[in-house]
Design a protein around this motif. Structure first.
Motif, PDB file in Angstrom:
ATOM      1  N   MET A 134       0.819  -1.206   0.000  1.00  0.00           N
ATOM      2  CA  MET A 134       0.000   0.000   0.000  1.00  0.00           C
ATOM      3  C   MET A 134       0.860   1.266   0.000  1.00  0.00           C
ATOM      4  N   ARG A 142       3.759  -0.366   4.415  1.00  0.00           N
ATOM      5  CA  ARG A 142       2.420  -0.720   4.859  1.00  0.00           C
ATOM      6  C   ARG A 142       1.851  -1.677   3.822  1.00  0.00           C
ATOM      7  N   LYS A 144      -1.237  -4.811   2.817  1.00  0.00           N
ATOM      8  CA  LYS A 144      -2.620  -5.216   3.048  1.00  0.00           C
ATOM      9  C   LYS A 144      -2.725  -6.693   2.718  1.00  0.00           C
ATOM     10  N   LYS A 148      -6.954  -6.604   5.811  1.00  0.00           N
ATOM     11  CA  LYS A 148      -6.321  -6.049   7.009  1.00  0.00           C
ATOM     12  C   LYS A 148      -5.004  -5.397   6.619  1.00  0.00           C
ATOM     13  N   ILE A 149      -4.700  -4.287   7.277  1.00  0.00           N
ATOM     14  CA  ILE A 149      -3.501  -3.521   6.961  1.00  0.00           C
ATOM     15  C   ILE A 149      -2.548  -3.584   8.149  1.00  0.00           C
TER      16      ILE A 149
END
Length: 156
Positions: A134, A142, A144, A148-149
């Motif tokens: 992301m 970051r 995903k 969910k991240i």
């Protein structure tokens, strides 16, 4: 009103009488004499009368006394509990952020990320093994995974 010395002759004794009565009451209140009680007086205590409690029961009323209509019994609502299925906890693959290779800006940066033991070269918004990159920086990325991240720091 009363004018002249005639008024003074009448009002002066009245004022003296009022102040005398006030002083007499104050002095009488602070005197050491106790009131006299009769020692032979007996006190009769009568027992209290207890009343029996009135018992009653409420019967079923068929008609409303004010409207004259019949009562309709209320239907009982049966609520079935919803079966709650717990989702299995999300198990993330082992992800290790190893570094970034970039030109003079982050626009064409390539990130080296280890997913389940295999090294992958990824760009922003690229998906490999259901893991989407992301956002990335020089110290953190970051990612995903299945909605969910999570954020990962660079491994030394």
């Amino acid at each position: 009103m009363l004018k002249g010395k005639k008024g003074l002759y009448i009002l002066l004794p009245v004022v003296a009488f009022v102040w005398g009565a006030i002083i007499f009451q104050v002095v009488g209140a602070f005197s050491d004499e106790d009131p006299v009680f009769e020692k032979g007086a007996e006190v009769n205590i009568a027992p209290l009368e207890e009343k029996e409690r009135d018992t009653f029961s409420i019967g079923f009323i068929e008609r409303d006394p004010f409207l004259g209509t019949l009562y309709k019994p209320k239907k009982k609502v049966v609520v079935k509990p919803k079966s709650i299925t717990k989702k299995p906890p999300l198990v993330w693959p082992s992800i290790i952020y190893k570094g970034v290779v970039s030109d003079h800006g982050n626009a064409n940066a390539i990130y080296l990320i280890g997913i389940n033991g295999t090294d992958q070269l990824m760009q922003l918004k690229q998906t490999i093994s259901e893991v989407t990159l992301m956002r990335g920086g020089s110290n953190t990325v970051r990612v995903k995974y299945k909605g969910k991240i999570k954020e990962f720091k660079i491994a030394n």
